[in-house]
Design an enzyme around this catalytic site. Structure first.
Site, PDB file in Angstrom:
ATOM      1  CB  SER A 144      57.427  -3.773 155.392  1.00 10.91           C
ATOM      2  OG  SER A 144      56.150  -4.294 155.711  1.00 10.91           O
ATOM      3  CE1 TYR A 157      57.287  -6.026 150.380  1.00  7.32           C
ATOM      4  CE2 TYR A 157      56.099  -6.413 152.433  1.00  7.32           C
ATOM      5  CZ  TYR A 157      56.667  -5.543 151.521  1.00  7.32           C
ATOM      6  OH  TYR A 157      56.620  -4.186 151.752  1.00  7.32           O
TER       7      TYR A 157
HETATM    8  N1  LIG Z   1      52.009   0.004 150.022  1.00  9.77           N
HETATM    9  C1  LIG Z   1      52.158  -0.634 151.170  1.00  9.77           C
HETATM   10  O1  LIG Z   1      51.172  -1.047 151.809  1.00  9.77           O
HETATM   11  C2  LIG Z   1      53.544  -0.812 151.763  1.00  9.77           C
HETATM   12  C3  LIG Z   1      53.646  -1.263 153.090  1.00  9.77           C
HETATM   13  C4  LIG Z   1      54.906  -1.422 153.647  1.00  9.77           C
HETATM   14  C5  LIG Z   1      56.043  -1.150 152.903  1.00  9.77           C
HETATM   15  N2  LIG Z   1      55.918  -0.727 151.612  1.00  9.77           N
HETATM   16  C6  LIG Z   1      57.147  -0.485 150.846  1.00  9.77           C
HETATM   17  O2  LIG Z   1      57.129   0.818 150.304  1.00  9.77           O
HETATM   18  C7  LIG Z   1      57.976   0.857 149.156  1.00  9.77           C
HETATM   19  C8  LIG Z   1      57.281   1.619 148.040  1.00  9.77           C
HETATM   20  O3  LIG Z   1      56.118   0.921 147.651  1.00  9.77           O
HETATM   21  P1  LIG Z   1      54.735   1.667 147.324  1.00  9.77           P
HETATM   22  O4  LIG Z   1      53.743   1.207 148.328  1.00  9.77           O
HETATM   23  O5  LIG Z   1      54.949   3.103 147.140  1.00  9.77           O
HETATM   24  O6  LIG Z   1      54.329   0.923 145.954  1.00  9.77           O
HETATM   25  P2  LIG Z   1      54.361   1.421 144.426  1.00  9.77           P
HETATM   26  O7  LIG Z   1      53.490   2.615 144.237  1.00  9.77           O
HETATM   27  O8  LIG Z   1      54.077   0.199 143.635  1.00  9.77           O
HETATM   28  O9  LIG Z   1      55.870   1.873 144.236  1.00  9.77           O
HETATM   29  C9  LIG Z   1      56.919   0.985 144.010  1.00  9.77           C
HETATM   30  C10 LIG Z   1      58.008   1.730 143.285  1.00  9.77           C
HETATM   31  O10 LIG Z   1      59.113   0.842 143.095  1.00  9.77           O
HETATM   32  C11 LIG Z   1      59.512   0.920 141.749  1.00  9.77           C
HETATM   33  N3  LIG Z   1      60.110  -0.338 141.337  1.00  9.77           N
HETATM   34  C12 LIG Z   1      59.633  -1.591 141.459  1.00  9.77           C
HETATM   35  N4  LIG Z   1      60.483  -2.473 140.934  1.00  9.77           N
HETATM   36  C13 LIG Z   1      61.536  -1.767 140.466  1.00  9.77           C
HETATM   37  C14 LIG Z   1      62.733  -2.112 139.802  1.00  9.77           C
HETATM   38  N5  LIG Z   1      63.035  -3.384 139.514  1.00  9.77           N
HETATM   39  N6  LIG Z   1      63.594  -1.120 139.450  1.00  9.77           N
HETATM   40  C15 LIG Z   1      63.289   0.170 139.728  1.00  9.77           C
HETATM   41  N7  LIG Z   1      62.179   0.556 140.366  1.00  9.77           N
HETATM   42  C16 LIG Z   1      61.310  -0.402 140.712  1.00  9.77           C
HETATM   43  C17 LIG Z   1      58.245   1.263 140.957  1.00  9.77           C
HETATM   44  O11 LIG Z   1      58.584   1.969 139.767  1.00  9.77           O
HETATM   45  P3  LIG Z   1      58.567   1.387 138.266  1.00  9.77           P
HETATM   46  O12 LIG Z   1      57.463   0.391 138.172  1.00  9.77           O
HETATM   47  O13 LIG Z   1      58.342   2.624 137.437  1.00  9.77           O
HETATM   48  O14 LIG Z   1      59.929   0.811 138.067  1.00  9.77           O
HETATM   49  C18 LIG Z   1      57.575   2.227 141.922  1.00  9.77           C
HETATM   50  O15 LIG Z   1      58.057   3.527 141.733  1.00  9.77           O
HETATM   51  C19 LIG Z   1      58.308  -0.602 148.820  1.00  9.77           C
HETATM   52  O16 LIG Z   1      59.614  -0.898 149.250  1.00  9.77           O
HETATM   53  C20 LIG Z   1      57.309  -1.392 149.643  1.00  9.77           C
HETATM   54  O17 LIG Z   1      57.804  -2.662 150.018  1.00  9.77           O
HETATM   55  C21 LIG Z   1      54.696  -0.547 151.027  1.00  9.77           C
END
Ligand SMILES: NC(=O)c1ccc[n+]([C@@H]2O[C@H](COP(=O)([O-])OP(=O)(O)OC[C@H]3O[C@@H](n4cnc5c(N)ncnc54)[C@H](OP(=O)(O)O)[C@@H]3O)[C@@H](O)[C@H]2O)c1
Length: 261
Positions: A144, A157
């Site tokens: 991030s 975070y």
């Molecule tokens: N969205 C943003 O603004 C943003 C910005 C910077 C970085 N990121 C990073 O991008 C990555 C993906 O996030 P996203 O934005 O796509 O959010 P998201 O749609 O909430 O996706 C998160 C994913 O992680 C999985 N997950 C969470 N906890 C888990 C666990 N204990 N075991 C296995 N799977 C788990 C969830 O699946 P299940 O719930 O089905 O397990 C889901 O598939 C993350 O690392 C986040 O920090 C996001």
């Protein structure tokens, strides 16, 4: 390095059930990659697997928690036994919480570190034998911009993503002699379910989140970076601006951040 070919490669994507992980799985399938999809929500994984199959590639669903060593082992065994190996490991699963550190339940730090840092670290360790035998192997960590500039109300975070960023840099140097690349994707605000799954929320954030980019855009930029052998990308111009401004004028960013602290 020479351009990385993706056709007929094998990838494991954690957190593939929604958001960036889902978009990455589909984009990789479009490029000819077979996949192991790991997350906790089975129905959502099944939907992604269906999309992958429609693109003519294989997807093996592994339901489990990335912090569980058994789930990680199942995912790696699936790659070995059903896809014949592993070339690409994508550490994408992530969680967060909002609110000042002073108000935070002490219990919110460890789950964030477990999912965002310890699990990817252990998965990299466990996948090394397969990656070493892989073709143009690569580890992709979804970090991030908050792993490059800490942000109030998201202290744990930020810390977890700083840890992942530093770990990735160290491994990139160590893995060079093994022929394993390490790419860090410093994602900015992305339009996903991420903020609906916060493990704790203390009040509203005192600023408006800037316009998010789509997870598909992050996925396309990530796949392009994998093909080109890039080490790090920031796939949103707002994220790039924050990181660049912080590098040259950290005191200005400190002041702005302090207003919101
Ligand atoms: N969205 C943003 O603004 C943003 C910005 C910077 C970085 N990121 C990073 O991008 C990555 C993906 O996030 P996203 O934005 O796509 O959010 P998201 O749609 O909430 O996706 C998160 C994913 O992680 C999985 N997950 C969470 N906890 C888990 C666990 N204990 N075991 C296995 N799977 C788990 C969830 O699946 P299940 O719930 O089905 O397990 C889901 O598939 C993350 O690392 C986040 O920090 C996001």
């Amino acid at each position: 390095m020479t351009r990385r070919q993706l056709t007929d490669r094998r990838a494991l994507v954690t957190g593939a059930s929604s958001g960036i992980g889902r978009a990455l799985a589909i984009e990789l399938a479009r490029q000819g990659v077979d996949l192991v999809l790991l997350a906790r929500r089975e129905e959502r994984l099944a939907e992604v697997a269906e999309q992958v199959a429609r693109l003519g590639r294989r997807a093996v669903v592994v339901v489990g928690d990335v912090t569980d060593p058994v789930a990680r082992l199942n995912a790696l065994e699936s790659a070995r036994d059903q896809l014949g190996g592993l070339d690409i490991l994508i550490n994408n699963a992530g969680i967060s919480a909002h609110g000042r550190f002073a108000d935070a339940d002490p219990g919110r730090l460890r789950p964030i570190m477990e999912v965002n840092f310890f699990a990817p670290v252990e998965l990299i360790r466990e996948s090394l034998p397969l990656l070493r035998a892989g073709r143009q192997p690569i580890v992709v960590n979804i970090g991030s911009v908050l792993g490059k500039r800490g942000c109030p109300h998201k202290s744990e975070y930020s810390a977890s993503k700083f840890a992942l960023q530093g770990f990735g840099e160290a491994l990139r140097a160590e893995f060079a002699r093994l022929g394993i690349d390490v790419l860090t994707v410093a994602a900015g605000p992305t339009d996903t379910e991420f903020f609906q799954h916060l493990i704790e929320e203390h009040g509203e954030l005192p600023w408006k989140e800037s316009q998010p980019v789509s997870p598909e855009r992050v996925a396309r930029a990530t796949v392009r970076a994998m093909e080109r052998g890039r080490h790090e990308i920031i796939p949103s111009w707002r994220g790039w601006l924050l990181v660049t401004a912080n590098r040259w004028f950290p005191w200005v960013i400190d002041r702005i951040m302090a207003r919101y602290g």
